[in-house]
Design a protein around this motif. Structure first.
Motif, PDB file in Angstrom:
ATOM      1  N   ARG A  81      37.995  41.463  40.672  1.00  0.00           N
ATOM      2  CA  ARG A  81      38.677  40.525  39.761  1.00  0.00           C
ATOM      3  C   ARG A  81      38.749  41.090  38.347  1.00  0.00           C
ATOM      4  NH1 ARG A  81      36.054  36.325  42.917  1.00  0.00           N
ATOM      5  NH2 ARG A  81      34.099  36.517  41.777  1.00  0.00           N
ATOM      6  N   THR A  82      37.635  41.708  37.916  1.00  0.00           N
ATOM      7  CA  THR A  82      37.560  42.223  36.546  1.00  0.00           C
ATOM      8  C   THR A  82      38.640  43.272  36.293  1.00  0.00           C
ATOM      9  OG1 THR A  82      35.213  41.793  36.622  1.00  0.00           O
ATOM     10  CG2 THR A  82      35.944  43.230  34.865  1.00  0.00           C
ATOM     11  N   ILE A  83      38.900  44.105  37.292  1.00  0.00           N
ATOM     12  CA  ILE A  83      39.921  45.159  37.112  1.00  0.00           C
ATOM     13  C   ILE A  83      41.261  44.520  36.736  1.00  0.00           C
ATOM     14  CG2 ILE A  83      41.249  46.966  38.284  1.00  0.00           C
ATOM     15  CD1 ILE A  83      38.799  47.367  40.153  1.00  0.00           C
ATOM     16  N   PHE A  84      41.673  43.535  37.529  1.00  0.00           N
ATOM     17  CA  PHE A  84      42.995  42.947  37.303  1.00  0.00           C
ATOM     18  C   PHE A  84      43.017  42.070  36.049  1.00  0.00           C
ATOM     19  CE2 PHE A  84      43.155  44.525  41.542  1.00  0.00           C
ATOM     20  CZ  PHE A  84      44.427  45.042  41.632  1.00  0.00           C
ATOM     21  N   ASP A  85      41.917  41.340  35.822  1.00  0.00           N
ATOM     22  CA  ASP A  85      41.851  40.500  34.615  1.00  0.00           C
ATOM     23  C   ASP A  85      41.887  41.362  33.353  1.00  0.00           C
ATOM     24  OD1 ASP A  85      41.750  38.237  36.104  1.00  0.00           O
ATOM     25  OD2 ASP A  85      39.572  37.961  35.975  1.00  0.00           O
ATOM     26  N   ASN A  86      41.160  42.468  33.362  1.00  0.00           N
ATOM     27  CA  ASN A  86      41.030  43.278  32.150  1.00  0.00           C
ATOM     28  C   ASN A  86      42.279  44.079  31.808  1.00  0.00           C
ATOM     29  OD1 ASN A  86      38.492  42.406  31.741  1.00  0.00           O
ATOM     30  ND2 ASN A  86      37.464  44.346  32.188  1.00  0.00           N
ATOM     31  N   TYR A  87      42.940  44.609  32.825  1.00  0.00           N
ATOM     32  CA  TYR A  87      43.984  45.591  32.519  1.00  0.00           C
ATOM     33  C   TYR A  87      45.413  45.108  32.674  1.00  0.00           C
ATOM     34  CZ  TYR A  87      39.954  48.635  32.553  1.00  0.00           C
ATOM     35  OH  TYR A  87      38.726  49.187  32.286  1.00  0.00           O
ATOM     36  N   VAL A  88      45.643  44.086  33.490  1.00  0.00           N
ATOM     37  CA  VAL A  88      47.057  43.760  33.745  1.00  0.00           C
ATOM     38  C   VAL A  88      47.415  42.276  33.647  1.00  0.00           C
ATOM     39  CG1 VAL A  88      47.477  45.831  35.133  1.00  0.00           C
ATOM     40  CG2 VAL A  88      46.684  43.758  36.274  1.00  0.00           C
ATOM     41  N   ALA A  89      46.431  41.415  33.385  1.00  0.00           N
ATOM     42  CA  ALA A  89      46.715  39.965  33.442  1.00  0.00           C
ATOM     43  C   ALA A  89      47.724  39.525  32.391  1.00  0.00           C
ATOM     44  CB  ALA A  89      45.419  39.179  33.312  1.00  0.00           C
ATOM     45  N   ASP A  90      47.929  40.339  31.353  1.00  0.00           N
ATOM     46  CA  ASP A  90      48.897  39.944  30.324  1.00  0.00           C
ATOM     47  C   ASP A  90      50.327  40.385  30.659  1.00  0.00           C
ATOM     48  OD1 ASP A  90      48.098  42.573  30.079  1.00  0.00           O
ATOM     49  OD2 ASP A  90      48.454  42.645  27.919  1.00  0.00           O
ATOM     50  N   VAL A  91      50.511  41.166  31.724  1.00  0.00           N
ATOM     51  CA  VAL A  91      51.875  41.602  32.050  1.00  0.00           C
ATOM     52  C   VAL A  91      52.345  41.133  33.431  1.00  0.00           C
ATOM     53  CG1 VAL A  91      51.845  43.572  30.480  1.00  0.00           C
ATOM     54  CG2 VAL A  91      51.087  43.900  32.843  1.00  0.00           C
ATOM     55  N   MET A  92      51.492  40.394  34.132  1.00  0.00           N
ATOM     56  CA  MET A  92      51.884  39.825  35.436  1.00  0.00           C
ATOM     57  C   MET A  92      50.977  38.625  35.702  1.00  0.00           C
ATOM     58  SD  MET A  92      50.091  42.583  38.025  1.00  0.00           S
ATOM     59  CE  MET A  92      50.757  43.998  37.159  1.00  0.00           C
ATOM     60  N   THR A  93      51.312  37.823  36.695  1.00  0.00           N
ATOM     61  CA  THR A  93      50.413  36.728  37.064  1.00  0.00           C
ATOM     62  C   THR A  93      49.277  37.296  37.907  1.00  0.00           C
ATOM     63  OG1 THR A  93      52.278  35.235  37.113  1.00  0.00           O
ATOM     64  CG2 THR A  93      50.272  34.471  38.203  1.00  0.00           C
ATOM     65  N   VAL A  94      48.038  37.035  37.461  1.00  0.00           N
ATOM     66  CA  VAL A  94      46.857  37.375  38.265  1.00  0.00           C
ATOM     67  C   VAL A  94      46.186  36.044  38.580  1.00  0.00           C
ATOM     68  CG1 VAL A  94      44.634  38.569  38.327  1.00  0.00           C
ATOM     69  CG2 VAL A  94      46.565  39.623  37.128  1.00  0.00           C
ATOM     70  N   VAL A 116      51.625  40.506  45.586  1.00  0.00           N
ATOM     71  CA  VAL A 116      50.848  41.649  46.107  1.00  0.00           C
ATOM     72  C   VAL A 116      49.376  41.253  46.064  1.00  0.00           C
ATOM     73  CG1 VAL A 116      50.355  44.113  45.954  1.00  0.00           C
ATOM     74  CG2 VAL A 116      52.543  43.248  45.094  1.00  0.00           C
ATOM     75  N   ARG A 117      48.678  41.439  47.195  1.00  0.00           N
ATOM     76  CA  ARG A 117      47.281  41.013  47.295  1.00  0.00           C
ATOM     77  C   ARG A 117      46.384  42.225  47.552  1.00  0.00           C
ATOM     78  NH1 ARG A 117      45.937  37.667  52.494  1.00  0.00           N
ATOM     79  NH2 ARG A 117      45.519  39.804  53.151  1.00  0.00           N
ATOM     80  N   TYR A 118      45.205  42.193  46.940  1.00  0.00           N
ATOM     81  CA  TYR A 118      44.242  43.303  47.075  1.00  0.00           C
ATOM     82  C   TYR A 118      42.895  42.736  47.498  1.00  0.00           C
ATOM     83  CZ  TYR A 118      47.672  45.378  43.899  1.00  0.00           C
ATOM     84  OH  TYR A 118      48.840  45.813  43.317  1.00  0.00           O
ATOM     85  N   SER A 119      42.251  43.352  48.492  1.00  0.00           N
ATOM     86  CA  SER A 119      40.905  42.876  48.827  1.00  0.00           C
ATOM     87  C   SER A 119      39.843  43.887  48.410  1.00  0.00           C
ATOM     88  CB  SER A 119      40.802  42.486  50.301  1.00  0.00           C
ATOM     89  OG  SER A 119      41.315  43.456  51.153  1.00  0.00           O
ATOM     90  N   ILE A 120      38.591  43.464  48.508  1.00  0.00           N
ATOM     91  CA  ILE A 120      37.492  44.280  47.999  1.00  0.00           C
ATOM     92  C   ILE A 120      37.356  45.603  48.756  1.00  0.00           C
ATOM     93  CG2 ILE A 120      36.073  42.458  46.981  1.00  0.00           C
ATOM     94  CD1 ILE A 120      34.393  42.433  49.559  1.00  0.00           C
ATOM     95  N   ALA A 121      36.731  46.559  48.071  1.00  0.00           N
ATOM     96  CA  ALA A 121      36.408  47.861  48.661  1.00  0.00           C
ATOM     97  C   ALA A 121      34.981  48.185  48.212  1.00  0.00           C
ATOM     98  CB  ALA A 121      37.411  48.889  48.160  1.00  0.00           C
TER      99      ALA A 121
END
Ligand SMILES: Cc1ncc(COP(=O)(O)O)c(C=O)c1O
Length: 334
Positions: free
Chosen positions: A250-263, A304-309
Motif C-alpha cells: 500500500r505504501t508504494i502506491f500511496d507514496n509515489y502515485v496516489a496524486d496522479v491516479m486513483t489508488v 489495474v490491481r496488484y497483490s503482495i509479493a
C-alpha cells in the motif's frame, strides 16, 4: 515473471522439515475417516467456534458452487463488480443472478443494496467483505442492516471474508440466515492445497452437508491445515507477516502515485488503481517483469490491481514505481 495478479500468498506457512514430517506420518493409503473432524476441531478452537458450525471444501470456490446448488430456489443477488466466480457458478447451475451497481468510485450504498433486495427478493445475497476488487471493508452496521433485511424476506446473507485477515475482525451475531465464508488461500498461504470454510449455525451447516461428498477433502490438505491451526502462536505470527507485506504494498502506491491516479484504500493483500495513468503504470510494471491484474470486463478497463509479493520483490516493485514516477514528472515539465 513475478505474478501479483491472483492475490496469493508469496510465502509458505510451514518449513520443509515440518512438511516432510506431516507427509511421512499421514496414512494416505486409507480413507480419511478422522482427519476432517480433527481439522474442524482445530479450526473451531482457533476461532472459538464449535465444530458443528463448520463445513469445509476444496477452496471457497467449491463452497460458492455448493451454495448455488443448495440454497432455496430463486435468484442470487451480488455486487457488480465483485468476485467473478459468483457469476460463473450461478451460470453453471442456471441460477438467475442479479446485481447491485457500484457508484462511480466503486463503492456501494447501503440503501441501493436494500432497495435491490426488495426488488429482486433473492434467495441469498453474497458479497465479498473486504471487497474484491476495491479492497474496501464495509463495517458491522452496514452488514447488520443487510442481514436484517435478508432475514425479513426469508433469505440468506453470505459474507465472503477471503481477505478479512488483512482487515479488521468483527463479531456479527450468528443466526441461521448468516454465513461467513473463509479461505486458507490468502493469509494462510495454502492456495495450492485448496481449502475453504463456511461458518454458520449448525442447522444451516447441516443443510449444506446434504450435498457433501463422503470424504470431502484429501488427507494431506487436512493434516497440514490441522497442524497450522493447532500451532496458533506461529500462525498468528505468519498472519502478522502477511499484514506487514500488505502495508508495504500500500505504501508504494500511496507514496509515489496516489496524486496522479486513483489508488483505492485497501484492507486486503492487494491494491487497486484506476485511470489513464494507472493503465500506463500497469504496462510499465508488466514490461519490468511483474504481472498485475488487468481487466477486460466492460467498464473495468481502466482498473489495474496488484497483490503482495515478498519483501525483496516489493522493494523491486517500489524501485520500478519510483522510476515510472520520475519519468512521468519529466514528461510534465517538458
Ligand atoms: C473474494 C474471494 N472469494 C473467494 C476466493 C477463492 O478462494 P479459494 O482459493 O478458497 O477458492 C477468492 C480468490 O481470489 C476471492 O477473491
Amino acid at each position: 515473471m513475478i505474478y501479483i495478479d491472483k492475490n496469493e500468498s508469496p510465502i509458505t506457512p510451514l518449513d520443509n522439515e515440518t512438511m516432510t514430517s506431516i507427509i511421512t506420518t499421514t496414512p494416505y493409503n486409507l480413507y480419511p475417516d478422522e482427519a476432517y473432524q480433527h481439522f474442524k476441531e482445530a479450526y473451531a478452537q482457533f476461532y472459538q467456534l464449535s465444530p458443528a458450525q463448520l463445513i469445509a471444501a476444496n477452496g471457497s470456490d467449491e463452497l460458492i458452487q455448493k451454495l448455488m446448488l443448495i440454497m432455496p430456489e430463486g435468484p442470487v443477488l451480488t455486487l457488480n463488480p465483485d468476485f467473478f466466480m459468483y457469476q460463473a457458478y450461478a451460470a453453471q447451475v442456471h441460477r438467475p443472478i442479479e446485481f447491485v451497481k457500484a457508484t462511480q468510485n466503486l463503492d456501494f450504498k447501503l440503501n441501493d443494496i436494500l432497495q435491490r433486495i426488495d426488488e429482486v427478493q433473492p434467495s441469498f445475497f453474497i458479497m465479498s467483505n473486504p471487497h474484491n476488487p476495491s479492497g474496501k471493508q464495509y463495517d458491522l452496521s452496514f452488514l447488520t442492516a443487510i442481514a436484517n433485511k435478508m432475514k425479513d424476506i426469508g433469505g440468506y446473507f453470505v459474507i465472503d471474508e477471503a481477505y478479512l485477515d488483512y482487515g479488521d475482525a468483527y463479531q456479527i451475531t450468528m443466526s441461521p440466515h448468516i454465513l461467513r465464508m473463509r479461505t486458507l488461500s490468502k493469509a494462510f498461504g495454502i492456495a495450492g492445497l485448496r481449502l475453504g470454510v463456511l461458518i454458520s449455525t449448525p442447522e444451516t451447516i447441516q443443510l449444506i452437508e446434504r450435498i457433501e461428498h463422503p470424504y470431502p477433502l484429501n488427507v494431506l490438505t487436512l493434516n497440514i491445515a490441522t497442524y497450522i491451526f493447532e500451532h496458533d502462536k506461529e500462525t498468528w505470527q505468519f498472519i502478522a507477516i502477511q499484514r506487514a507485506l500488505a502495508q508495504q504494498l500500500r505504501t508504494i502506491f500511496d507514496n509515489y502515485v496516489a496524486d496522479v491516479m486513483t489508488v483505492y484504500p485497501s484492507q486486503t493483500n492487494f491494491v487497486l488503481t484506476q485511470g489513464e495513468q494507472a493503465q500506463h503504470l500497469g504496462q510499465y510494471i508488466l514490461n519490468k517483469g511483474f504481472q498485475p491484474r488487468f481487466y477486460d470486463e466492460t467498464g473495468m478497463e481502466d482498473l489495474v490491481r496488484y497483490s503482495i509479493a515478498t519483501v525483496e520483490q516489493l522493494q523491486q516493485l517500489e524501485h520500478i514505481v519510483k522510476e515510472w514516477r520520475a519519468q512521468y514528472d519529466i514528461s510534465k515539465t517538458t
